[in-house]
Write a protein that holds these residues in place. Structure first.
Motif, PDB file in Angstrom:
ATOM      1  N   THR A   1      57.931  26.333   2.898  1.00  0.00           N
ATOM      2  CA  THR A   1      59.626  26.491   3.615  1.00  0.00           C
ATOM      3  C   THR A   1      60.472  26.814   4.703  1.00  0.00           C
ATOM      4  OG1 THR A   1      60.290  26.446   1.398  1.00  0.00           O
ATOM      5  CG2 THR A   1      60.356  24.140   2.178  1.00  0.00           C
ATOM      6  N   LYS A   2      60.492  27.545   4.286  1.00  0.00           N
ATOM      7  CA  LYS A   2      60.796  28.863   5.058  1.00  0.00           C
ATOM      8  C   LYS A   2      59.520  29.540   7.052  1.00  0.00           C
ATOM      9  CE  LYS A   2      64.834  31.114   2.235  1.00  0.00           C
ATOM     10  NZ  LYS A   2      64.667  32.202   1.098  1.00  0.00           N
ATOM     11  N   PRO A   3      60.806  29.249   8.179  1.00  0.00           N
ATOM     12  CA  PRO A   3      59.561  30.110   8.538  1.00  0.00           C
ATOM     13  C   PRO A   3      59.415  30.889   8.626  1.00  0.00           C
ATOM     14  CG  PRO A   3      62.019  29.049   9.686  1.00  0.00           C
ATOM     15  CD  PRO A   3      61.895  28.439   8.562  1.00  0.00           C
ATOM     16  N   LYS A   4      58.163  31.805   9.057  1.00  0.00           N
ATOM     17  CA  LYS A   4      58.282  33.186   9.031  1.00  0.00           C
ATOM     18  C   LYS A   4      57.868  33.681  10.179  1.00  0.00           C
ATOM     19  CE  LYS A   4      54.593  32.519   5.489  1.00  0.00           C
ATOM     20  NZ  LYS A   4      53.240  33.366   4.966  1.00  0.00           N
ATOM     21  N   VAL A   5      58.852  34.602  10.137  1.00  0.00           N
ATOM     22  CA  VAL A   5      59.102  36.261  10.986  1.00  0.00           C
ATOM     23  C   VAL A   5      58.965  36.759  11.209  1.00  0.00           C
ATOM     24  CG1 VAL A   5      61.245  36.567  12.935  1.00  0.00           C
ATOM     25  CG2 VAL A   5      61.466  34.688  11.503  1.00  0.00           C
ATOM     26  N   LEU A   6      57.663  37.523  12.615  1.00  0.00           N
ATOM     27  CA  LEU A   6      57.502  38.457  11.995  1.00  0.00           C
ATOM     28  C   LEU A   6      57.742  39.709  13.209  1.00  0.00           C
ATOM     29  CD1 LEU A   6      55.308  40.933  11.650  1.00  0.00           C
ATOM     30  CD2 LEU A   6      53.527  39.883  13.832  1.00  0.00           C
ATOM     31  N   ILE A   7      58.766  40.462  12.639  1.00  0.00           N
ATOM     32  CA  ILE A   7      58.900  41.560  13.980  1.00  0.00           C
ATOM     33  C   ILE A   7      58.068  42.818  14.597  1.00  0.00           C
ATOM     34  CG2 ILE A   7      60.834  42.916  14.723  1.00  0.00           C
ATOM     35  CD1 ILE A   7      62.232  41.127  12.296  1.00  0.00           C
ATOM     36  N   ILE A   8      57.880  42.966  15.146  1.00  0.00           N
ATOM     37  CA  ILE A   8      57.079  44.122  16.060  1.00  0.00           C
ATOM     38  C   ILE A   8      57.981  44.964  16.976  1.00  0.00           C
ATOM     39  CG2 ILE A   8      54.777  44.816  16.922  1.00  0.00           C
ATOM     40  CD1 ILE A   8      53.945  41.834  16.621  1.00  0.00           C
ATOM     41  N   GLY A   9      57.962  46.206  16.373  1.00  0.00           N
ATOM     42  CA  GLY A   9      59.117  47.605  16.509  1.00  0.00           C
ATOM     43  C   GLY A   9      60.160  47.010  16.208  1.00  0.00           C
ATOM     44  N   SER A  10      59.903  48.836  15.240  1.00  0.00           N
ATOM     45  CA  SER A  10      60.482  49.144  14.344  1.00  0.00           C
ATOM     46  C   SER A  10      62.058  49.797  14.828  1.00  0.00           C
ATOM     47  CB  SER A  10      59.803  48.992  12.937  1.00  0.00           C
ATOM     48  OG  SER A  10      59.133  50.540  12.597  1.00  0.00           O
ATOM     49  N   GLY A  11      62.392  49.978  15.457  1.00  0.00           N
ATOM     50  CA  GLY A  11      62.974  50.895  16.253  1.00  0.00           C
ATOM     51  C   GLY A  11      64.526  50.156  16.226  1.00  0.00           C
ATOM     52  N   GLY A  12      65.507  50.616  17.079  1.00  0.00           N
ATOM     53  CA  GLY A  12      67.232  50.486  16.485  1.00  0.00           C
ATOM     54  C   GLY A  12      67.376  49.427  16.457  1.00  0.00           C
ATOM     55  N   VAL A  13      66.985  48.363  17.347  1.00  0.00           N
ATOM     56  CA  VAL A  13      67.159  46.800  17.894  1.00  0.00           C
ATOM     57  C   VAL A  13      66.324  46.381  16.613  1.00  0.00           C
ATOM     58  CG1 VAL A  13      66.805  45.150  19.388  1.00  0.00           C
ATOM     59  CG2 VAL A  13      67.374  47.410  20.109  1.00  0.00           C
ATOM     60  N   GLY A  14      65.319  46.406  16.723  1.00  0.00           N
ATOM     61  CA  GLY A  14      63.733  46.289  15.814  1.00  0.00           C
ATOM     62  C   GLY A  14      64.742  46.251  14.139  1.00  0.00           C
ATOM     63  N   THR A  15      65.365  46.945  13.672  1.00  0.00           N
ATOM     64  CA  THR A  15      65.282  47.087  12.327  1.00  0.00           C
ATOM     65  C   THR A  15      66.563  46.352  12.354  1.00  0.00           C
ATOM     66  OG1 THR A  15      64.300  49.545  12.823  1.00  0.00           O
ATOM     67  CG2 THR A  15      65.735  48.387  10.435  1.00  0.00           C
ATOM     68  N   ILE A  16      67.259  46.381  13.283  1.00  0.00           N
ATOM     69  CA  ILE A  16      68.533  45.357  13.099  1.00  0.00           C
ATOM     70  C   ILE A  16      68.593  43.956  13.043  1.00  0.00           C
ATOM     71  CG2 ILE A  16      71.345  45.077  14.470  1.00  0.00           C
ATOM     72  CD1 ILE A  16      70.592  47.846  11.985  1.00  0.00           C
ATOM     73  N   SER A  17      67.526  43.657  13.539  1.00  0.00           N
ATOM     74  CA  SER A  17      67.021  42.211  13.670  1.00  0.00           C
ATOM     75  C   SER A  17      67.120  41.975  12.766  1.00  0.00           C
ATOM     76  CB  SER A  17      66.006  41.764  14.826  1.00  0.00           C
ATOM     77  OG  SER A  17      66.419  41.479  16.210  1.00  0.00           O
ATOM     78  N   ALA A  18      66.118  42.417  11.670  1.00  0.00           N
ATOM     79  CA  ALA A  18      64.933  42.594  10.711  1.00  0.00           C
ATOM     80  C   ALA A  18      65.989  42.137   9.485  1.00  0.00           C
ATOM     81  CB  ALA A  18      64.462  43.612   9.964  1.00  0.00           C
ATOM     82  N   LEU A  19      67.221  43.187   9.604  1.00  0.00           N
ATOM     83  CA  LEU A  19      68.800  42.730   8.868  1.00  0.00           C
ATOM     84  C   LEU A  19      69.512  41.468   9.039  1.00  0.00           C
ATOM     85  CD1 LEU A  19      70.061  44.400   6.939  1.00  0.00           C
ATOM     86  CD2 LEU A  19      71.350  45.534   8.664  1.00  0.00           C
TER      87      LEU A  19
END
Ligand SMILES: CC(C)(CO)C(=O)C(=O)O
Length: 358
Positions: free
Chosen positions: A8-26
């Motif tokens: 039911t929930k969309p799946k999001v992959l984040i590629i890039g775990s620096g400052g921007v990617g980590t806060i997007s993941a958060l």
């Protein structure tokens, strides 16, 4: 692998775990309207065991924080958690690196035929190579105004997570699904209490240029002289160097029909007053990593040359930074010079280097 449509929930992959990617993941994990997988290529052992420690102006102090899934590579993510509905690309975009962004994300895109690619990256000219590499995918363009830096397991998030999201193509040439996909992504990203802010941007092209007013000037000069923004300004350079360089960016944008808001110059000159902030290119240079030079300054410079825009300050900065980038590449072992190749006429050295080493 489970098909993306069966959950039911969309799946999001984040590629890039620096400052921007980590806060997007958060932001996405806090909202809990999607399943978040973050690719952590370096520091995987550290993050998969201990998680992140985060000091965020928005989300406060967090320890041992992890998104739903952590993967050690894009292939690992695709195999264990794909296929994905959205692939959010927050890696540095360095076309002159040994591997390009298009190559990095390919395993996930190839195994997620319905995925929408969202480029949450700095600079100019990042969309075209993606359209060419993945012609069957919708590619969206995002601009983040976050201030966030990653250091070995710790994220220091000083500026709020503000994202502008849109279709880079002009109206009339846009993908039929772009509006609905943008709206869906906004609905899964936007926190209900407005802790973060993501908006549909009808003119991301202009927003990209306007961000360059800051990035093409402060990222580049701080990287060149190895000083944060406040330390530059202590030297009284706002009027002699920073403002005229920013006006050069505005002139280049104008040559492609983009009218930047001139008040951005004063806004950006003072946006970090007192913060002692080091922009990402300066941090990369300090870490001995390649800088996003080509998308932040190289691409605007090529447009300036093509359109006959005079850029006396930016041209010098670009030439000097190309040498810094060269130094970093050599230090990282991306090439090994054979001095025998460079004994003749120095006018030929650039061509020889290009032919033999690039
Ligand atoms: C907005 C800012 C200055 C901070 O993330 C940036 O884009 C950068 O450092 O590259």
């Amino acid at each position: 692998m489970t098909p993306a449509t069966s959950v039911t929930k969309p799946k999001v992959l984040i590629i890039g775990s620096g400052g921007v990617g980590t806060i997007s993941a958060l932001s996405l994990t806090t909202n809990n309207k999607c399943e978040v997988t973050l690719v952590v290529r370096s520091d995987y052992e550290l993050i998969s065991t201990k998680g992140y420690s985060i000091n965020s102006c928005t989300y406060g102090e967090l320890t041992n924080w992890k998104p739903h899934n952590v993967a050690k590579s894009v292939t690992d993510a695709a195999e264990r958690f794909g296929p994905f509905d959205y692939i959010l690309v927050t890696t540095k975009n360095i076309p002159d690196a040994s591997i390009t962004c298009e190559q990095i994300i390919k395993p996930a895109v190839d195994s997620s035929p319905e995925s929408v690619i969202i480029l949450l990256q700095n600079g100019l000219g990042v969309e075209k190579p993606m359209y060419a590499a993945f012609p069957n995918h919708l590619v969206l363009s995002g601009i983040s105004h976050i201030g966030s830096t990653y250091y070995h397991g710790h994220v220091d998030n000083k500026g709020p997570d503000n994202v502008f999201l849109g279709d880079f193509n002009p109206e009339g040439k846009r993908h039929p699904l772009s509006q609905s996909k943008i709206e869906e992504f906004i609905s899964i990203y936007q926190n209900p209490d407005n802790k973060n802010k993501i908006v549909l941007d009808e003119n991301v092209q202009k927003t990209r240029w306007e961000k360059l007013i800051y990035n093409s000037v402060f990222n580049t000069i701080t990287a060149l002289v190895n000083l944060d923004v406040t330390r530059l300004q202590i030297n009284g350079v706002n009027e002699d160097l920073i403002r005229p360089a920013m006006l050069e960016v505005i002139a280049i944008a104008k040559s492609v029909g983009v009218e930047c808001d001139a008040s951005k110059v004063d806004k950006f000159i003072h946006i970090g007053d007192g913060l002692f902030y080091a922009p990402s290119m300066c941090i990369d240079m300090r870490k001995g990593q390649l800088m996003e030079l080509e998308i932040i300054l190289g691409n605007p410079m090529r447009i300036a040359r093509e359109n006959g825009v005079s850029t006396p300050i930016l041209s010098v900065i670009y030439s000097l930074l190309k040498m810094v980038q060269f130094r970093i590449k050599e230090e990282r072992g991306m090439f090994e010079l054979n001095q025998e190749d460079f004994k003749g006429n120095s006018d030929d050295y650039a061509r020889i280097f290009h032919d033999k080493y690039v």
